[in-house]
Design a protein around this motif. Structure first.
Motif, short mmCIF file in Angstrom:
data_model
loop_
_atom_site.label_atom_id
_atom_site.label_comp_id
_atom_site.label_asym_id
_atom_site.label_seq_id
_atom_site.Cartn_x
_atom_site.Cartn_y
_atom_site.Cartn_z
N TYR A 120 -31.42 -47.16 -1.28
CA TYR A 120 -30.85 -46.16 -1.65
C TYR A 120 -31.72 -45.07 -1.03
O TYR A 120 -32.64 -44.47 -1.49
N ALA A 121 -30.99 -44.25 -0.14
CA ALA A 121 -31.54 -43.29 0.68
C ALA A 121 -30.84 -41.91 0.38
O ALA A 121 -29.86 -41.58 0.80
N THR A 123 -33.40 -38.89 -1.01
CA THR A 123 -34.18 -37.89 -1.11
C THR A 123 -34.55 -37.57 0.49
O THR A 123 -34.50 -38.33 1.28
N HIS A 127 -35.97 -31.62 0.67
CA HIS A 127 -35.25 -31.67 -0.57
C HIS A 127 -35.16 -33.00 -1.45
O HIS A 127 -34.69 -33.90 -0.55
N TRP A 160 -38.85 -41.17 1.78
CA TRP A 160 -39.29 -41.77 0.58
C TRP A 160 -38.50 -42.91 0.19
O TRP A 160 -39.13 -43.83 -0.47
N PRO A 161 -37.20 -43.31 0.54
CA PRO A 161 -36.65 -44.20 0.17
C PRO A 161 -37.26 -45.58 0.46
O PRO A 161 -37.87 -45.84 1.20
N GLY A 162 -37.50 -46.47 -0.84
CA GLY A 162 -38.24 -47.60 -1.00
C GLY A 162 -37.50 -48.81 0.07
O GLY A 162 -36.24 -49.00 0.17
N TYR A 216 -47.98 -48.75 -4.86
CA TYR A 216 -46.71 -49.29 -4.34
C TYR A 216 -46.82 -49.44 -2.97
O TYR A 216 -45.82 -49.30 -2.04
N ASN A 221 -41.80 -47.34 1.99
CA ASN A 221 -41.08 -46.33 1.88
C ASN A 221 -40.71 -45.56 3.04
O ASN A 221 -41.82 -45.55 3.97
N THR A 403 -42.69 -39.13 -11.18
CA THR A 403 -41.82 -38.18 -9.88
C THR A 403 -40.58 -38.94 -9.39
O THR A 403 -39.65 -38.28 -9.53
N TYR A 404 -40.58 -40.26 -9.26
CA TYR A 404 -39.21 -40.97 -8.89
C TYR A 404 -38.02 -40.83 -10.01
O TYR A 404 -38.38 -40.65 -11.04
N GLU A 405 -36.85 -40.87 -9.73
CA GLU A 405 -35.90 -40.78 -10.30
C GLU A 405 -35.72 -39.42 -11.08
O GLU A 405 -35.35 -39.41 -12.23
N GLU A 407 -38.07 -35.29 -11.05
CA GLU A 407 -39.45 -35.13 -11.29
C GLU A 407 -39.32 -34.80 -12.83
O GLU A 407 -38.50 -34.29 -13.28
N MET A 409 -40.55 -32.50 -15.15
CA MET A 409 -40.17 -31.35 -15.87
C MET A 409 -38.79 -30.99 -15.31
O MET A 409 -38.17 -30.38 -16.24
N VAL A 410 -38.21 -31.60 -14.22
CA VAL A 410 -36.93 -31.12 -13.99
C VAL A 410 -36.04 -31.90 -14.94
O VAL A 410 -35.01 -31.49 -15.42
N LEU A 413 -35.96 -30.41 -18.34
CA LEU A 413 -35.02 -29.23 -18.38
C LEU A 413 -33.67 -29.70 -18.32
O LEU A 413 -32.56 -28.79 -18.84
C1 FAD Z 1 -43.04 -44.19 -5.56
C2 FAD Z 1 -41.58 -43.21 -5.22
C3 FAD Z 1 -40.53 -43.93 -5.01
C4 FAD Z 1 -39.32 -43.34 -4.32
N1 FAD Z 1 -38.28 -43.95 -3.97
C5 FAD Z 1 -37.10 -42.98 -3.57
C6 FAD Z 1 -36.02 -43.77 -3.11
O1 FAD Z 1 -36.08 -44.98 -3.33
N2 FAD Z 1 -35.08 -43.27 -2.85
C7 FAD Z 1 -35.07 -41.96 -2.67
O2 FAD Z 1 -34.06 -41.37 -2.34
N3 FAD Z 1 -35.90 -41.35 -3.41
C8 FAD Z 1 -37.30 -41.77 -3.71
N4 FAD Z 1 -38.24 -41.13 -4.04
C9 FAD Z 1 -38.07 -39.46 -3.96
C10 FAD Z 1 -38.25 -39.07 -5.43
O3 FAD Z 1 -37.10 -39.49 -6.03
C11 FAD Z 1 -38.53 -37.58 -5.31
O4 FAD Z 1 -39.65 -37.36 -4.85
C12 FAD Z 1 -38.24 -36.81 -6.75
O5 FAD Z 1 -36.76 -36.88 -7.10
C13 FAD Z 1 -38.90 -35.50 -6.80
O6 FAD Z 1 -38.26 -34.95 -5.93
P1 FAD Z 1 -39.24 -33.98 -4.93
O7 FAD Z 1 -40.01 -34.77 -4.21
O8 FAD Z 1 -38.23 -33.10 -4.13
O9 FAD Z 1 -40.27 -33.02 -5.75
P2 FAD Z 1 -39.72 -31.44 -5.94
O10 FAD Z 1 -38.60 -31.16 -6.44
O11 FAD Z 1 -40.20 -30.67 -4.62
O12 FAD Z 1 -41.05 -31.13 -6.71
C14 FAD Z 1 -42.18 -30.40 -6.78
C15 FAD Z 1 -42.29 -29.43 -7.82
O13 FAD Z 1 -41.36 -28.60 -8.13
C16 FAD Z 1 -40.91 -28.45 -9.61
N5 FAD Z 1 -39.48 -28.35 -9.55
C17 FAD Z 1 -38.51 -28.74 -8.38
N6 FAD Z 1 -37.34 -28.15 -8.79
C18 FAD Z 1 -37.47 -27.39 -10.16
C19 FAD Z 1 -36.76 -26.87 -10.87
N7 FAD Z 1 -35.28 -26.70 -10.76
N8 FAD Z 1 -37.05 -26.30 -12.26
C20 FAD Z 1 -38.40 -26.34 -12.34
N9 FAD Z 1 -39.28 -26.96 -11.67
C21 FAD Z 1 -38.99 -27.48 -10.61
C22 FAD Z 1 -41.33 -29.79 -9.81
O14 FAD Z 1 -41.10 -30.02 -11.23
C23 FAD Z 1 -42.33 -30.23 -9.23
O15 FAD Z 1 -43.59 -29.80 -10.17
C24 FAD Z 1 -39.25 -41.71 -4.44
C25 FAD Z 1 -40.69 -41.06 -4.83
C26 FAD Z 1 -41.74 -41.73 -5.19
C27 FAD Z 1 -42.74 -40.83 -5.73
#
Ligand code: FAD
Ligand SMILES: CCCCCCCCCCCCCCCCCCCCCCC/C=C/C(=O)SCCNC(=O)CCNC(=O)[C@H](O)C(C)(C)COP(=O)(O)OP(=O)(O)OC[C@H]1O[C@@H](n2cnc3c(N)ncnc32)[C@H](O)[C@@H]1OP(=O)(O)O
Length: 642
Positions: A120-121, A123, A127, A160-162, A216, A221, A403-405, A407, A409-410, A413
């Protein structure tokens, strides 16, 4: 107790049967301890086991049962992931929920037979959270009836997609859909990435692994770029949204229905987190009842470290949380399955409630699981820091969930949006419109808590106190938000200025839900001994949690200082009561030694002998003198001696 944990006696028995079968199949065991393997070796080992599982899975489990699949996964492949983790966790669920019947007939059997491997791709490098600003585009070409996938710049690379990097040959890719220059927002597309025969990336595709991570590391990824890569129109997943040949867009019944694969994982991952927390605690608690260090009474021999109140305080509240998360997780999965069924027949009315609930639970549970595992590690002293404990690996994997699924804090909210809307209903006298999960917001609470005055209230007074603080914080944060807007602040600016307070409300609301789920479960239990043991754990849970959030109840005098003393005393009382059951409360999860992968947490408690055996098997001990010594350190010492 195992039946309570796993949902029924049948389930607990099936787990035992599955573990016993696996114990008899050496080809499914780790060929050496995972911490002694390189990343490449681990991936190879995991792929080897996956191929055996594909052949033999039907002899071990019912492959249509997610719980049995998950158990098999944890025993054989382990927590660190595997080359097909996303295939089961997101690719198949995304196709099942979002592909039309016709599309499912074409792709699902192939995916289930493992003719193809998918992920599932969504991220991207630039962004992840903010899906509206993903940059990958899928532009409809009316002339050829194809979508053209494109990565406009480096920040638009999928990242990031696994299992995207090396293992998958297909993916559900989320891209902004553009038809006749109009952007319809992010949509899911089925995309072939690699040649089915050679596994080479197809022309127009740039793909690879993003490198080692905190944990992991069996999961590859990946990154992914498209250079004007064409797919048929019919590869848009069309269960809810449709695009006709002439480019006509038929919108889905709910704007966020395409987010269902994320909600799926958020609902299921709670059980996964509970299992990781219980695993780490099982290791730490068993070890604490073997490890002797110091004396409580100087005239007596050294005690097991589990006798120390500080050790109990470090571990037991987390045992209660592991149970609480497991029970709340079971309720959430039930609700998810119900909502999914409704969604398939077009009823999307429950989606908002499910989204709010899973967003809050995902955040609170992953955070507290991380806290609990880290305490379990420290509770094992120096040996906790060794990979022989396996706790550091469990920790790394578990906190990925923060973090995944979404973040944490988000996601809090997101729940806050729901709470603020509910608060608005209360303020406008429309409490009758509140959903069942927030109905308490409309109920007038008593002026003070009666916790110490009606001690045998069957937890009612505790639940009322949690409700009181959650309601008060929700209304306070909402007031702050509405107040800023009344003063002329723009909605988004006002929201940001209140977001710490809003997230506090989300956490309190979620912690209330977890407490209520625990109470509901204990009330259902018929077996007296099981009920007694779980009631003790629930006492510890409500008192410990309340102490943790006491400032919210103290600030308006709902709780008094003397009530706080009462709650504190209850915590100490129940730590002592739980001590005799502590190891059993974790052994009841029935993790096998194969699954735990911990030298420290072995069922037989034979810690020291096995630690020594483990150390001797370290690759560094294959020779007495390493080449790093002959090549560098020895010459250095010789030079210094001259
Ligand atoms: C182990 C792992 C497996 C993963 N697997 C997959 C996968 O299979 N497929 C896939 O598509 N993705 C995958 N991801 C990606 C993952 O879904 C994202 O990393 C996650 O959704 C967070 O998004 P970001 O990295 O953009 O964080 P960011 O949004 O950049 O977060 C950085 C900081 O900004 C803050 N922030 C961001 N937006 C806001 C807001 N609106 N309000 C307040 N604070 C905010 C956050 O709270 C955080 O503190 C994986 C990540 C990890 C770590
Ligand atoms: C034998 C071998 C087998 C091996 C395999 C084993 C198989 C097991 C089988 C099954 C068992 C499962 C067990 C699972 C256990 C777990 C194990 C985990 C393994 C690890 C896997 C990790 C995989 C990770 C994957 C990913 O991370 S994928 C990427 C995830 N990304 C995100 O989550 C991004 C987060 N961002 C968002 O969700 C959104 O952007 C946003 C919600 C923050 C905002 O969205 P948007 O901008 O579009 O929305 P708006 O802000 O404009 O509007 C918000 C309104 O929309 C509502 N809303 C939002 N989302 C939803 C929703 N989902 N549903 C309903 N409503 C939604 C809001 O409520 C707002 O509404 P309002 O305006 O009324 O307030």
């Amino acid at each position: 107790m195992a039946a309570q944990i796993w949902g029924s006696e049948k389930r607990a028995r099936r787990r035992r049967e599955i573990s016993a079968k696996i114990a008899q199949m050496p080809e499914l065991h780790d060929s050496k301890p995972l911490p002694f393997m390189t990343r490449e070796e681990k991936i190879m080992e995991s792929a080897r086991k996956l191929t055996i599982l594909t052949e033999k899975m039907g002899q071990i489990i019912d492959p249509t049962d997610p719980a049995e699949l998950y158990h098999l996964n944890n025993e054989v492949l382990g927590l660190e992931g595997n080359p097909m983790a996303l295939h089961g966790v997101m690719f198949i669920p995304a196709l099942s929920a979002q592909a039309s019947d016709e599309q499912q007939a074409k792709w699902l059997p192939r995916a289930l037979r493992r003719e193809i491997i998918g992920t599932y791709a969504q991220t991207e490098l630039g962004h992840g959270t903010n899906l509206q600003n993903l940059e990958t585009t899928a532009t409809y070409d009316l002339a050829t009836q194809e979508f053209v996938l494109h990565t406009p710049q480096i920040t638009a690379l999928k990242w990031w997609p696994g299992n995207l990097g090396k293992s998958s040959n297909y993916a559900v890719v989320v891209a902004h859909m553009i038809i006749k220059a109009k952007n319809y927002g992010p949509h899911p597309f089925m995309v072939q990435l690699r040649d089915e025969k050679t596994h080479e990336p197809l022309p127009g595709i740039t793909i690879g692994d993003i490198g080692p991570k905190m944990a992991y590391n069996i999961v590859d990824n990946g990154f992914l770029g498209f250079n004007k890569y064409r797919i048929p129109r019919t590869n848009l997943l069309m269960r809810h949204t449709k695009v006709e040949a002439d480019g006509t867009y038929i919108k889905p019944p709910h704007a966020k229905i395409n987010y269902s694969a994320m909600v799926h994982v958020r609902a299921y991952m709670l059980t996964g987190q509970a299992i990781m927390l219980a695993s780490a605690l099982n290791i730490a608690t068993r070890y604490s009842s073997v490890r002797r260090q110091g004396q409580i009474d100087k005239s007596q021999p050294e005690v097991k470290v589990l006798e120390y109140q500080t050790q109990q305080h470090r571990l037991f509240p987390s045992i209660a949380r592991a149970y609480a998360f497991q029970f709340a997780g079971a309720e959430t999965v039930k609700l998810y399955e119900h909502v999914l069924k409704e969604m398939k027949s077009g009823n999307v009315s429950l989606m908002a409630d499910l989204h709010a609930l899973t967003s809050g639970l995902k955040s609170v549970v992953t955070y507290q699981t991380g806290e609990g595992i880290e305490q379990a590690r420290m509770a094992c002293g120096g040996h906790g820091y060794s990979m022989a404990s396996y706790i550091s690996e469990i920790y790394g994997v578990a906190i990925g969930g923060c973090t995944y699924e979404g973040e944490n804090m988000v996601m809090l909210l997101q729940l806050a949006r729901y709470l603020v809307k509910s608060a608005a209903l209360v303020k406008s006298g429309q409490s009758s419109k509140l959903g069942p999960l927030v109905a308490y917001l409309g109920v007038k609470s008593e002026p003070t808590s009666l916790i110490d005055r009606i001690p045998n209230s069957g937890f009612t007074e505790y639940v009322k106190t949690f409700q009181h603080v959650s309601k008060r914080q929700t209304l306070k944060a909402a007031d702050m938000f509405f107040g800023l807007m009344e003063k002329g602040e723009k909605r988004e600016i006002a929201w940001n200025k209140c977001s710490v307070e809003l997230n506090r409300a989300s956490r309190l609301h979620t912690r209330l839900f977890i407490v209520e789920a625990f109470v509901r479960r204990v009330n259902e239990i018929a077996d007296i001994r099981i009920k007694e043991a779980l009631t003790d754990l629930l006492h510890l849970h409500v008192n410990y949690e309340l102490l943790d959030i006491a400032s919210y109840a103290l600030e308006d005098g709902f709780l008094s200082a003397s009530q706080l003393d009462y709650i504190r005393d209850q915590v100490y009382l129940y730590l002592g009561k739980i001590r005799p059951n502590a190891v059993s409360l974790l052994d009841s999860w029935e993790f096998s030694d194969i699954e735990l992968r911990s030298v420290l947490g072995r069922r037989d408690g034979n810690v020291y002998e096995n630690l020594f055996k483990w150390a001797k098997s370290s690759p560094l001990n294959k020779t007495d003198v390493l080449s790093s010594v002959t090549q560098y350190l020895k010459p250095m010492m010789e030079k210094a001696r001259l």
